[in-house]
Design a protein around this motif. Structure first.
Motif, PDB file in Angstrom:
ATOM      1  N   VAL A  70      14.017   4.939 -20.305  1.00 10.52           N
ATOM      2  CA  VAL A  70      14.323   4.984 -21.732  1.00 10.52           C
ATOM      3  C   VAL A  70      13.108   4.452 -22.477  1.00 10.52           C
ATOM      4  O   VAL A  70      12.711   3.297 -22.290  1.00 10.52           O
ATOM      5  CB  VAL A  70      15.569   4.139 -22.071  1.00 10.52           C
ATOM      6  CG1 VAL A  70      15.865   4.201 -23.567  1.00 10.52           C
ATOM      7  CG2 VAL A  70      16.774   4.623 -21.272  1.00 10.52           C
ATOM      8  N   SER A  71      12.507   5.289 -23.309  1.00 12.49           N
ATOM      9  CA  SER A  71      11.307   4.884 -24.034  1.00 12.49           C
ATOM     10  C   SER A  71      11.150   5.751 -25.274  1.00 12.49           C
ATOM     11  O   SER A  71      11.831   6.766 -25.435  1.00 12.49           O
ATOM     12  CB  SER A  71      10.060   5.010 -23.149  1.00 12.49           C
ATOM     13  OG  SER A  71       9.849   6.370 -22.796  1.00 12.49           O
ATOM     14  N   ALA A  72      10.243   5.353 -26.139  1.00 10.31           N
ATOM     15  CA  ALA A  72       9.961   6.130 -27.347  1.00 10.31           C
ATOM     16  C   ALA A  72       8.479   6.028 -27.669  1.00 10.31           C
ATOM     17  O   ALA A  72       7.852   4.990 -27.440  1.00 10.31           O
ATOM     18  CB  ALA A  72      10.794   5.624 -28.517  1.00 10.31           C
ATOM     19  N   THR A  73       7.940   7.122 -28.185  1.00 13.09           N
ATOM     20  CA  THR A  73       6.533   7.169 -28.582  1.00 13.09           C
ATOM     21  C   THR A  73       6.425   7.690 -30.001  1.00 13.09           C
ATOM     22  O   THR A  73       7.053   8.698 -30.348  1.00 13.09           O
ATOM     23  CB  THR A  73       5.726   8.091 -27.651  1.00 13.09           C
ATOM     24  OG1 THR A  73       5.818   7.608 -26.312  1.00 13.09           O
ATOM     25  CG2 THR A  73       4.265   8.131 -28.066  1.00 13.09           C
ATOM     26  N   MET A  74       5.658   6.999 -30.820  1.00 17.34           N
ATOM     27  CA  MET A  74       5.317   7.492 -32.149  1.00 17.34           C
ATOM     28  C   MET A  74       3.804   7.632 -32.230  1.00 17.34           C
ATOM     29  O   MET A  74       3.071   6.779 -31.720  1.00 17.34           O
ATOM     30  CB  MET A  74       5.788   6.534 -33.245  1.00 17.34           C
ATOM     31  CG  MET A  74       7.271   6.483 -33.458  1.00 17.34           C
ATOM     32  SD  MET A  74       7.696   5.507 -34.942  1.00 17.34           S
ATOM     33  CE  MET A  74       9.476   5.379 -34.740  1.00 17.34           C
ATOM     34  N   ILE A  75       3.358   8.709 -32.850  1.00 12.70           N
ATOM     35  CA  ILE A  75       1.941   8.878 -33.145  1.00 12.70           C
ATOM     36  C   ILE A  75       1.828   9.014 -34.656  1.00 12.70           C
ATOM     37  O   ILE A  75       2.271  10.007 -35.233  1.00 12.70           O
ATOM     38  CB  ILE A  75       1.350  10.109 -32.440  1.00 12.70           C
ATOM     39  CG1 ILE A  75       1.575  10.014 -30.931  1.00 12.70           C
ATOM     40  CG2 ILE A  75      -0.145  10.228 -32.748  1.00 12.70           C
ATOM     41  CD1 ILE A  75       1.123  11.242 -30.161  1.00 12.70           C
ATOM     42  N   ILE A  76       1.267   7.995 -35.302  1.00 16.58           N
ATOM     43  CA  ILE A  76       1.192   7.938 -36.758  1.00 16.58           C
ATOM     44  C   ILE A  76      -0.271   7.842 -37.174  1.00 16.58           C
ATOM     45  O   ILE A  76      -0.970   6.894 -36.803  1.00 16.58           O
ATOM     46  CB  ILE A  76       1.972   6.728 -37.312  1.00 16.58           C
ATOM     47  CG1 ILE A  76       3.427   6.763 -36.820  1.00 16.58           C
ATOM     48  CG2 ILE A  76       1.917   6.704 -38.834  1.00 16.58           C
ATOM     49  CD1 ILE A  76       4.204   5.504 -37.145  1.00 16.58           C
ATOM     50  N   ASP A  77      -0.729   8.827 -37.916  1.00 18.37           N
ATOM     51  CA  ASP A  77      -2.131   8.869 -38.353  1.00 18.37           C
ATOM     52  C   ASP A  77      -3.090   8.684 -37.179  1.00 18.37           C
ATOM     53  O   ASP A  77      -4.110   7.995 -37.291  1.00 18.37           O
ATOM     54  CB  ASP A  77      -2.396   7.796 -39.417  1.00 18.37           C
ATOM     55  CG  ASP A  77      -1.627   8.057 -40.701  1.00 18.37           C
ATOM     56  OD1 ASP A  77      -1.215   9.213 -40.928  1.00 18.37           O
ATOM     57  OD2 ASP A  77      -1.428   7.104 -41.476  1.00 18.37           O
ATOM     58  N   GLY A  78      -2.737   9.270 -36.029  1.00 20.33           N
ATOM     59  CA  GLY A  78      -3.605   9.210 -34.862  1.00 20.33           C
ATOM     60  C   GLY A  78      -3.443   7.972 -34.003  1.00 20.33           C
ATOM     61  O   GLY A  78      -4.041   7.880 -32.929  1.00 20.33           O
ATOM     62  N   THR A  79      -2.644   7.009 -34.449  1.00 16.32           N
ATOM     63  CA  THR A  79      -2.404   5.785 -33.674  1.00 16.32           C
ATOM     64  C   THR A  79      -1.100   5.915 -32.898  1.00 16.32           C
ATOM     65  O   THR A  79      -0.071   6.293 -33.466  1.00 16.32           O
ATOM     66  CB  THR A  79      -2.329   4.553 -34.592  1.00 16.32           C
ATOM     67  OG1 THR A  79      -3.571   4.406 -35.285  1.00 16.32           O
ATOM     68  CG2 THR A  79      -2.052   3.290 -33.788  1.00 16.32           C
ATOM     69  N   THR A  80      -1.136   5.607 -31.598  1.00 14.42           N
ATOM     70  CA  THR A  80       0.039   5.736 -30.742  1.00 14.42           C
ATOM     71  C   THR A  80       0.773   4.405 -30.615  1.00 14.42           C
ATOM     72  O   THR A  80       0.163   3.368 -30.343  1.00 14.42           O
ATOM     73  CB  THR A  80      -0.365   6.227 -29.341  1.00 14.42           C
ATOM     74  OG1 THR A  80      -0.999   7.505 -29.461  1.00 14.42           O
ATOM     75  CG2 THR A  80       0.859   6.364 -28.440  1.00 14.42           C
ATOM     76  N   TYR A  81       2.082   4.448 -30.818  1.00 13.63           N
ATOM     77  CA  TYR A  81       2.949   3.283 -30.673  1.00 13.63           C
ATOM     78  C   TYR A  81       3.924   3.561 -29.530  1.00 13.63           C
ATOM     79  O   TYR A  81       4.628   4.571 -29.545  1.00 13.63           O
ATOM     80  CB  TYR A  81       3.752   3.026 -31.948  1.00 13.63           C
ATOM     81  CG  TYR A  81       2.931   2.760 -33.191  1.00 13.63           C
ATOM     82  CD1 TYR A  81       2.822   1.474 -33.718  1.00 13.63           C
ATOM     83  CD2 TYR A  81       2.285   3.805 -33.863  1.00 13.63           C
ATOM     84  CE1 TYR A  81       2.088   1.231 -34.873  1.00 13.63           C
ATOM     85  CE2 TYR A  81       1.544   3.572 -35.016  1.00 13.63           C
ATOM     86  CZ  TYR A  81       1.451   2.283 -35.511  1.00 13.63           C
ATOM     87  OH  TYR A  81       0.723   2.057 -36.650  1.00 13.63           O
ATOM     88  N   ILE A  82       3.975   2.677 -28.546  1.00 13.88           N
ATOM     89  CA  ILE A  82       4.901   2.808 -27.427  1.00 13.88           C
ATOM     90  C   ILE A  82       6.045   1.809 -27.612  1.00 13.88           C
ATOM     91  O   ILE A  82       5.817   0.597 -27.683  1.00 13.88           O
ATOM     92  CB  ILE A  82       4.205   2.556 -26.076  1.00 13.88           C
ATOM     93  CG1 ILE A  82       3.009   3.501 -25.913  1.00 13.88           C
ATOM     94  CG2 ILE A  82       5.194   2.732 -24.931  1.00 13.88           C
ATOM     95  CD1 ILE A  82       3.366   4.967 -25.899  1.00 13.88           C
ATOM     96  N   PHE A  83       7.266   2.323 -27.682  1.00 14.99           N
ATOM     97  CA  PHE A  83       8.444   1.482 -27.879  1.00 14.99           C
ATOM     98  C   PHE A  83       9.250   1.392 -26.586  1.00 14.99           C
ATOM     99  O   PHE A  83       9.377   2.376 -25.850  1.00 14.99           O
ATOM    100  CB  PHE A  83       9.336   2.064 -28.977  1.00 14.99           C
ATOM    101  CG  PHE A  83       8.746   1.980 -30.359  1.00 14.99           C
ATOM    102  CD1 PHE A  83       9.128   0.969 -31.228  1.00 14.99           C
ATOM    103  CD2 PHE A  83       7.814   2.914 -30.786  1.00 14.99           C
ATOM    104  CE1 PHE A  83       8.586   0.890 -32.503  1.00 14.99           C
ATOM    105  CE2 PHE A  83       7.269   2.847 -32.057  1.00 14.99           C
ATOM    106  CZ  PHE A  83       7.652   1.831 -32.918  1.00 14.99           C
TER     107      PHE A  83
END
Length: 235
Positions: A70-83
């Protein structure tokens, strides 16, 4: 010597086949052409959920035990966030998951059969008043994510962000008006690469999907405003 040569050929062929297999699942832009979702979870709360982010611009992919994690990934303005989360999920149950990444966090909820996925309590540093829409991907239809913008022409001054989710012949858009400081959505359909839809505020949207790019026009008959919009696939 013959044994060494044969072994070397086998390694080469294995690497070649593996490389070709990977290439078949991606296009020239490095974007996947096959669904990530697994067939056994098509009607379950488990699986892959994909969406678009506005508050700046980005995408989100949530994996609920699609591959045993169970995980989530956001890519915002080229920056990757791993949740990540420490919560345990059960299959075919109403699901609420709290994800965190440092000081950033959000809550994901979905029904037992994978319908009505939503994100709430969204907190991303540097991105106040952000918003997300998302859908569940199935094993038979690839879900594609596009990021773009729209603007008025002539005396039409409205302009903003235009991010879209495309799954088969359906398109869902989350947009934000910089002029009115307001979010709105679009429900659209795609027929032979021709796009048509209506915004939640009543504006007509038309366009064309061409591979990883989409482009079109918008027209508000009530305010007599009109303009153009475009988007590029980023996931």
């Amino acid at each position: 010597m013959k044994k060494r040569l044969s072994f070397g050929i086998l390694i080469f062929l294995s690497l070649f086949i593996f490389s070709c297999s990977n290439d078949e699942n991606t296009n020239s832009s490095g974007l996947t052409e096959s669904p990530e979702a697994i067939i056994q979870f098509d009607n379950s709360n488990f699986g892959i959920y994909k969406g678009v982010f506005i508050g700046s611009s980005g995408i989100v992919v949530i994996n609920v035990n699609n591959e045993g994690k169970v995980s989530a990934t956001m890519i915002i303005d080229g920056t990757t966030y791993i949740f990540t989360t420490s919560e345990v999920t059960q299959e075919n149950q109403q699901t609420v998951i709290n994800f965190t990444s440092g000081n950033d966090s959000f809550t994901f909820s979905v029904s037992s059969n994978g319908t009505n996925p939503e994100i709430s309590n969204l907190t991303i540093a540097g991105h106040p008043n952000a918003n997300i829409i998302l859908v569940k991907e199935t094993s038979v239809i690839l879900t594609e994510l596009f990021e773009g913008s729209y603007a008025g022409i002539g005396n039409s001054t409205d302009a903003g962000t235009f991010n879209a989710i495309v799954a088969g012949n359906k398109m869902a858009v989350l947009a934000y008006s910089n002029t009115n400081n307001a979010y709105f959505t679009i429900d659209g359909t795609i027929n032979n690469n021709s796009i048509s839809g209506v915004t939640s505020t009543g504006t007509n949207v038309n366009g064309t999907l061409n591979g990883n790019n989409m482009i079109g026009t918008w027209n508000d008959s009530q305010s007599n405003e009109n303009g153009n919009w475009s988007g590029k696939r980023t996931y």
